[in-house]
Design a protein around this motif. Structure first.
Motif, short mmCIF file in Angstrom:
data_model
loop_
_atom_site.label_atom_id
_atom_site.label_comp_id
_atom_site.label_asym_id
_atom_site.label_seq_id
_atom_site.Cartn_x
_atom_site.Cartn_y
_atom_site.Cartn_z
N TRP A 148 -6.27 -12.23 -3.91
CA TRP A 148 -6.12 -12.01 -2.46
C TRP A 148 -4.78 -11.34 -2.14
O TRP A 148 -4.68 -10.52 -1.23
CB TRP A 148 -6.26 -13.34 -1.70
CG TRP A 148 -5.16 -14.34 -1.92
CD1 TRP A 148 -5.17 -15.37 -2.82
CD2 TRP A 148 -3.90 -14.41 -1.25
NE1 TRP A 148 -3.99 -16.08 -2.75
CE2 TRP A 148 -3.19 -15.51 -1.80
CE3 TRP A 148 -3.29 -13.65 -0.25
CZ2 TRP A 148 -1.92 -15.87 -1.36
CZ3 TRP A 148 -2.02 -14.01 0.19
CH2 TRP A 148 -1.34 -15.10 -0.38
N TRP A 149 -3.75 -11.70 -2.89
CA TRP A 149 -2.41 -11.12 -2.70
C TRP A 149 -2.46 -9.63 -3.04
O TRP A 149 -1.94 -8.78 -2.29
CB TRP A 149 -1.44 -11.86 -3.61
CG TRP A 149 0.02 -11.63 -3.40
CD1 TRP A 149 0.68 -10.43 -3.38
CD2 TRP A 149 1.03 -12.63 -3.19
NE1 TRP A 149 2.02 -10.62 -3.20
CE2 TRP A 149 2.26 -11.96 -3.08
CE3 TRP A 149 1.00 -14.02 -3.12
CZ2 TRP A 149 3.47 -12.64 -2.89
CZ3 TRP A 149 2.19 -14.70 -2.94
CH2 TRP A 149 3.40 -14.03 -2.82
N LEU A 150 -3.07 -9.30 -4.18
CA LEU A 150 -3.19 -7.90 -4.58
C LEU A 150 -4.00 -7.10 -3.57
O LEU A 150 -3.68 -5.93 -3.29
CB LEU A 150 -3.82 -7.81 -5.97
CG LEU A 150 -3.00 -8.39 -7.12
CD1 LEU A 150 -3.83 -8.39 -8.41
CD2 LEU A 150 -1.71 -7.60 -7.31
N ASP A 151 -5.04 -7.71 -3.01
CA ASP A 151 -5.86 -7.03 -2.01
C ASP A 151 -5.04 -6.68 -0.78
O ASP A 151 -5.15 -5.56 -0.23
CB ASP A 151 -7.06 -7.89 -1.62
CG ASP A 151 -8.10 -8.00 -2.72
OD1 ASP A 151 -8.07 -7.16 -3.65
OD2 ASP A 151 -8.94 -8.92 -2.65
N LEU A 152 -4.19 -7.61 -0.33
CA LEU A 152 -3.33 -7.33 0.83
C LEU A 152 -2.35 -6.22 0.52
O LEU A 152 -2.11 -5.34 1.36
CB LEU A 152 -2.59 -8.60 1.24
CG LEU A 152 -3.40 -9.72 1.89
CD1 LEU A 152 -2.50 -10.91 2.22
CD2 LEU A 152 -4.10 -9.23 3.15
N LEU A 153 -1.77 -6.23 -0.65
CA LEU A 153 -0.82 -5.17 -1.04
C LEU A 153 -1.52 -3.82 -1.11
O LEU A 153 -0.98 -2.79 -0.67
CB LEU A 153 -0.18 -5.50 -2.38
CG LEU A 153 0.78 -6.68 -2.44
CD1 LEU A 153 1.34 -6.83 -3.86
CD2 LEU A 153 1.93 -6.51 -1.45
N ARG A 154 -2.71 -3.80 -1.68
CA ARG A 154 -3.43 -2.54 -1.85
C ARG A 154 -3.76 -1.89 -0.50
O ARG A 154 -3.64 -0.68 -0.34
CB ARG A 154 -4.72 -2.78 -2.64
CG ARG A 154 -5.45 -1.49 -3.01
CD ARG A 154 -6.78 -1.79 -3.69
NE ARG A 154 -6.60 -2.36 -5.02
CZ ARG A 154 -6.82 -3.63 -5.34
NH1 ARG A 154 -7.20 -4.50 -4.40
NH2 ARG A 154 -6.64 -4.07 -6.55
N VAL A 155 -4.13 -2.71 0.47
CA VAL A 155 -4.46 -2.18 1.80
C VAL A 155 -3.20 -1.71 2.51
O VAL A 155 -3.18 -0.64 3.13
CB VAL A 155 -5.19 -3.25 2.64
CG1 VAL A 155 -5.33 -2.80 4.09
CG2 VAL A 155 -6.55 -3.55 2.04
#
Length: 426
Positions: A148-155
């Motif tokens: 979930w953390w990586l998803d937020l960073l990617r967006v």
């Protein structure tokens, strides 16, 4: 040379540090802070245990991935599991120590798990190439962050999210702040630092980046209150708030007091430092005493000014709000695995409540600096835009050039911080 002087320095065996680190990792994964978990470690092993534990926590996503492939079934004993996580982290980081590491890990293991520890670690060595390739192909294991953390960073950062994640897995810089009241020039301090065998470089007039971290008791001038430890990103708050002598200033959510102290080192202020936690509020007092500074330290909730405010408005407010701490994860690696995606929204609600509660305390024409140590937009730009939409008398000011906000991402120079400067229209 005397016989005593010729004796070699004896270091505690690695097994003791591994055992202490494993206990700490198990306690952290159960919800305790790393500092509290490591407090029980013996003085002589605590530094090594801290390094082992912090690296194991940084590498937890990878270690968890590897253990799932090395164990036939989940290991219920959390201390035994934590020891394996700690040892695997060390094996990957220092493969040249493999023989010693396995031997010492078995020594550190509780009797029922000695055979298992030996088998798992030797199996990792045999299958190293295969397992490392599999881990590198898995996003969570490779980047060592929750999905979930990586998803937020990617967006939020489509072109930089990988670099941000990588920075979050590294060791943080150690930066010092020279107390302006001591009138200690950076060149003079660097000369004194060199006399201790350490080195650094000046980032600005009062910020010194050390080449390598060092114990505070070895820092020249620390005991005398002429030097403090503070990340360069955090030091930007005083410049942006632009307080002036004689102003009444509020530092909300002030513990441990670094920014409040920095303000008082630069200006003669009537400063109130507000902190909700009584224990953390005492740390503000301790830091101010060491630096020879004075402020009114109050224990209270920033969301409820009626319980602590005396009715006199402030010319400047520093709203250093609670946040996910996603910009300082390398200093607190436990947060990557103890936080949940829902926590970001919960922090955002608290931040909005604090901003709304503090805004009436600001004089017309006064300025509020909103600050987080987060890299997530929901706590930063989105939060500020929503606040301005709710308050027609709020105007955003530039934080550098023409930009209405300053988003610092973690680098070798500083941690991740966000700043937005708001002025109350007269």
């Amino acid at each position: 040379m005397t016989a005593a002087a010729s004796l070699p320095i004896r270091h505690p065996p690695l097994s003791r540090a591994l055992a202490a680190a494993a206990r700490a990792v198990a306690e952290v994964l159960a919800g305790r802070t790393p500092e509290a978990a490591l407090a029980a470690a013996a003085d002589e092993v605590r530094p090594a245990a801290r390094d082992l534990a912090f690296n194991a926590l940084r590498d937890f996503g990878r270690g968890d991935f590897l253990l799932a492939r090395l164990l036939s079934r989940p290991l219920k004993d959390q201390k035994a599991r934590a020891l394996l996580l700690t040892a695997l982290s060390r094996l990957e980081r220092r493969p040249e120590e493999a023989h010693t590491l396995v031997d010492q890990a078995v020594e550190a293991a509780a009797r029922p798990f000695k055979g298992l520890t030996n088998a798992v670690l030797r199996n990792f060595q045999r299958r190293r190439a295969e397992l490392v390739a599999a881990a590198d192909a898995d996003e969570v294991a490779s980047f060592r962050h929750p999905r979930w953390w990586l998803d937020l960073l990617r967006v939020a950062y489509p072109d930089h999210w990988q670099e941000i994640a990588a920075a979050g897995n590294g060791h943080p810089p150690m930066t010092l702040r020279l107390n302006a009241r001591c009138r200690l020039a950076s060149a003079d301090f660097l000369a004194r630092l060199a006399e201790t065998g350490a080195a650094g470089r000046a980032l600005d007039e009062t910020a010194i980046l050390l080449d390598c971290p060092m114990p505070v008791e070895r820092i020249p001038g620390f005991r005398e209150g002429c030097v403090s430890v503070q990340d360069w990103g955090a030091q930007q708050a005083v410049r942006l708030l632009a307080a002036q002598d004689g102003m009444r200033v509020l530092d909300a959510c002030a513990a441990p007091g670094g920014k409040a102290a920095h303000l008082l080192e630069r200006h003669d202020l009537e400063l109130t430092a507000l902190e909700a936690d009584e224990r953390r509020a005492r740390r503000i007092d301790e830091n101010l005493v060491r630096l020879g500074l004075a402020a009114q330290v109050i224990t209270g909730d920033a969301r409820r000014p009626a319980n602590w405010w005396d009715g006199r408005p402030f010319a400047r407010i520093l709203a250093d709000v609670p946040c996910s701490a996603s910009g300082v994860a390398r200093r607190h690696p436990d947060i990557k695995w103890l936080r949940r995606a829902a926590d970001v929204a919960a922090f955002a609600q608290t931040q909005a409540a604090i901003l709304d509660a503090l805004w009436p305390l600001l004089v017309p024409g006064g300025k509020m600096l909103y600050c987080t140590c987060s890299v997530f937009p929901a706590e930063n730009g989105e939060q500020v835009r929503a606040f301005v939409a709710r308050h027609p008398d709020a105007r955003r000011l530039p934080t550098g050039g023409e930009l209405p906000e300053l988003q610092l991402l973690p680098t070798a120079l500083h941690d991740g911080f966000y700043y937005a400067l708001l002025e109350k229209c007269p």
